[in-house]
Design an enzyme around this catalytic site. Structure first.
Site, PDB file in Angstrom:
ATOM      1  N   HIS A  18      18.237  40.226 -10.469  1.00 29.37           N
ATOM      2  CA  HIS A  18      17.867  40.930 -11.721  1.00 29.37           C
ATOM      3  C   HIS A  18      17.470  39.909 -12.785  1.00 29.37           C
ATOM      4  O   HIS A  18      18.314  39.370 -13.507  1.00 29.37           O
ATOM      5  CB  HIS A  18      19.034  41.799 -12.207  1.00 29.37           C
ATOM      6  CG  HIS A  18      18.640  42.725 -13.327  1.00 29.37           C
ATOM      7  ND1 HIS A  18      18.794  44.093 -13.243  1.00 29.37           N
ATOM      8  CD2 HIS A  18      18.087  42.499 -14.541  1.00 29.37           C
ATOM      9  CE1 HIS A  18      18.356  44.652 -14.352  1.00 29.37           C
ATOM     10  NE2 HIS A  18      17.925  43.693 -15.162  1.00 29.37           N
ATOM     11  N   HIS A  20      13.976  39.133 -15.528  1.00 30.23           N
ATOM     12  CA  HIS A  20      12.650  39.538 -16.026  1.00 30.23           C
ATOM     13  C   HIS A  20      11.787  38.292 -16.211  1.00 30.23           C
ATOM     14  O   HIS A  20      12.191  37.348 -16.893  1.00 30.23           O
ATOM     15  CB  HIS A  20      12.791  40.288 -17.349  1.00 30.23           C
ATOM     16  CG  HIS A  20      13.552  41.580 -17.208  1.00 30.23           C
ATOM     17  ND1 HIS A  20      12.937  42.798 -17.119  1.00 30.23           N
ATOM     18  CD2 HIS A  20      14.881  41.825 -17.100  1.00 30.23           C
ATOM     19  CE1 HIS A  20      13.855  43.749 -16.977  1.00 30.23           C
ATOM     20  NE2 HIS A  20      15.049  43.185 -16.972  1.00 30.23           N
ATOM     21  N   GLY A 178      13.748  49.430 -19.987  1.00 30.82           N
ATOM     22  CA  GLY A 178      13.512  49.967 -21.331  1.00 30.82           C
ATOM     23  C   GLY A 178      14.744  50.664 -21.864  1.00 30.82           C
ATOM     24  O   GLY A 178      15.811  50.632 -21.255  1.00 30.82           O
ATOM     25  N   GLU A 220      23.481  51.172 -18.417  1.00 38.53           N
ATOM     26  CA  GLU A 220      23.682  49.923 -19.162  1.00 38.53           C
ATOM     27  C   GLU A 220      24.180  50.292 -20.558  1.00 38.53           C
ATOM     28  O   GLU A 220      25.204  49.812 -21.013  1.00 38.53           O
ATOM     29  CB  GLU A 220      22.354  49.159 -19.245  1.00 38.53           C
ATOM     30  CG  GLU A 220      22.449  47.838 -19.978  1.00 38.53           C
ATOM     31  CD  GLU A 220      21.082  47.163 -20.136  1.00 38.53           C
ATOM     32  OE1 GLU A 220      20.050  47.834 -19.947  1.00 38.53           O
ATOM     33  OE2 GLU A 220      21.055  45.969 -20.460  1.00 38.53           O
ATOM     34  N   HIS A 241      22.567  46.914 -13.928  1.00 36.17           N
ATOM     35  CA  HIS A 241      23.745  46.979 -14.816  1.00 36.17           C
ATOM     36  C   HIS A 241      24.749  48.042 -14.334  1.00 36.17           C
ATOM     37  O   HIS A 241      25.681  47.720 -13.641  1.00 36.17           O
ATOM     38  CB  HIS A 241      23.349  47.209 -16.283  1.00 36.17           C
ATOM     39  CG  HIS A 241      22.358  46.208 -16.800  1.00 36.17           C
ATOM     40  ND1 HIS A 241      22.739  44.972 -17.245  1.00 36.17           N
ATOM     41  CD2 HIS A 241      21.007  46.262 -16.917  1.00 36.17           C
ATOM     42  CE1 HIS A 241      21.650  44.305 -17.630  1.00 36.17           C
ATOM     43  NE2 HIS A 241      20.603  45.063 -17.428  1.00 36.17           N
ATOM     44  N   ASP A 299      19.033  38.112 -16.187  1.00 39.11           N
ATOM     45  CA  ASP A 299      18.295  39.076 -17.018  1.00 39.11           C
ATOM     46  C   ASP A 299      17.143  38.417 -17.799  1.00 39.11           C
ATOM     47  O   ASP A 299      16.023  38.418 -17.330  1.00 39.11           O
ATOM     48  CB  ASP A 299      19.270  39.797 -17.969  1.00 39.11           C
ATOM     49  CG  ASP A 299      18.873  41.240 -18.223  1.00 39.11           C
ATOM     50  OD1 ASP A 299      17.920  41.710 -17.604  1.00 39.11           O
ATOM     51  OD2 ASP A 299      19.534  41.912 -19.047  1.00 39.11           O
ATOM     52  N   ASP A 300      17.406  37.883 -18.991  1.00 41.27           N
ATOM     53  CA  ASP A 300      16.338  37.330 -19.841  1.00 41.27           C
ATOM     54  C   ASP A 300      16.808  36.007 -20.457  1.00 41.27           C
ATOM     55  O   ASP A 300      17.423  36.009 -21.521  1.00 41.27           O
ATOM     56  CB  ASP A 300      16.017  38.301 -20.985  1.00 41.27           C
ATOM     57  CG  ASP A 300      15.425  39.596 -20.480  1.00 41.27           C
ATOM     58  OD1 ASP A 300      14.333  39.565 -19.897  1.00 41.27           O
ATOM     59  OD2 ASP A 300      16.071  40.643 -20.672  1.00 41.27           O
TER      60      ASP A 300
HETATM   61 ZN    ZN Z   1      17.019  44.041 -17.066  1.00 42.08          ZN
END
Ligand code: ZN
Length: 360
Positions: A18, A20, A178, A220, A241, A299-300
């Site tokens: 997971h 991005h 999103g 999430e 999540h 994730d990010d």
């Molecule tokens: Zn994500």
């Protein structure tokens, strides 16, 4: 490769499900691209000012985190060379994080540019080129997931069509990300959510019909029934999540029994304010205690600015052991979207990396 490099290269033993792609670009690359394109930069225009702007100093909310993407996307829109560069550098960074297999995700339709300079297919191909070059150079196997964004139904079917066209060329599945609040009308229940999510449900049902692998960001920030809808109405094979599944004991027990894989991102959930630091127990601790099927992911990284080492430090503080880390990697490998024969090879390599004799 010289001796110093060989010594400093970590043994690849992690599986990353997971993450991005846009959210993991290097801040130095973002800075470079924004300067090249004369896009505004914060503060005095120095790299550290940009990093400071992107950084979340205290836990915010998800909408606040998603706003940060506004800094990222214009640097990449319509620029195939930049997209390829980001994908290539991503694989290099994954190698530095001891990652053996990675499944980054992104939304090609968001990067076509306002004037539609390039097509979503060209964007997908640019990312695949970057990943393939990175794979060849750094020895990290990289496959792509394509992401729908809640609230943008006009992009759903095309995203699925691209997944279908590129299924044997490096794209292994589909996701939806999103703000979950978009799917849940205020004070809404599961029935109203199903009603208002007809387009999301339809595209995932069609993906299942076509045999395209599916993961869904659910639970999430949204309630437990978002996880149930993802499983029962969207045929999700993995859940992004999923922490709020704990609010429905029966559903949670079912997920454990059916080995539903939760792609947890503990550091990101803290920084995005989704799991408050005051909460005595992070959901990932419950998952671990109860033998649920989960992994820990980043994730990010450009927004949350941490590495696997930081994540593992956090998890160690929660009581996680090396055995737990190994178990997470094997769970992730078994839940990845590679074809079965390639997955078997990945598991073999993973066993070797963990010093287990080949028993398969
Ligand atoms: Zn994500």
């Amino acid at each position: 490769m010289n001796i110093t490099e060989r010594v400093s290269t970590p043994v690849k033993c992690r599986v990353h499900l997971h993450v991005h792609l846009e959210g993991s670009m290097r801040s130095s690359t973002l800075w470079d691209l924004r300067r090249q394109k004369n896009l505004p930069l914060p503060g005095n225009g120095a790299l550290k000012d940009l990093e400071e702007t992107l950084k979340i100093n205290s836990p915010g909310d998800l909408a606040f985190c998603l706003e940060k993407f506004q800094w990222l996307l214009p640097a990449l829109e319509g620029d195939l060379a930049a997209i390829e560069r980001v994908a290539f550098e991503f694989v290099e960074d994954e190698a530095g994080g001891a990652v053996l297999y990675t499944e980054p995700r992104f939304s090609p339709r968001l990067l076509v540019g306002a004037g539609g300079q390039v097509t979503a297919r060209q964007v997908t191909e640019a990312a695949l080129r970057g990943l393939a070059r990175g794979q060849q150079q750094f020895g990290v196997t990289a496959r792509l997931l394509l992401c729908c964004i809640r609230g943008m139904p006009e992009n759903y079917m095309d995203t699925l069509d691209i997944c279908t066209e590129y299924r044997d060329k490096g794209v292994v599945g589909m996701d939806i990300a999103g703000d979950e609040a978009m799917a849940v009308p205020k004070d809404g229940d599961a029935a109203s959510c199903i009603q208002s999510s007809a387009a999301e449900l339809a595209v995932f049902q069609e993906a299942a019909r076509r045999g395209i692998h599916r993961t869904v960001h659910a639970g999430e920030m949204g309630p437990a029934f978002m996880v149930q809808i993802a499983l029962d109405k969207m045929h999700a094979e993995r859940i992004g999540h999923g922490y709020h599944v704990l609010e429905d004991e029966e559903l949670y027990r079912r997920c454990i029994k059916e080995r539903v894989h939760f792609e947890c991102c503990p550091s990101s959930s803290y920084h995005a304010g989704l799991v408050p630091l005051t909460q005595t127990k992070h959901p990932i601790q419950r998952f671990c205690e109860d033998g649920a099927n989960f992994s820990a992911n980043l994730d990010d990284t450009i927004i949350f600015q941490y590495s696997f080492e930081d994540e593992h430090t956090l998890l160690r503080r929660m009581g996680f052991t090396e055995a737990n880390f190994a178990s997470m990697n094997f769970n992730a490998a078994k839940a990845c979207f590679l074809p079965e024969d390639e997955k078997k090879e990945l598991l073999k390599t993973l066993l070797k990396a963990h010093g287990v004799p080949d028993v398969m």
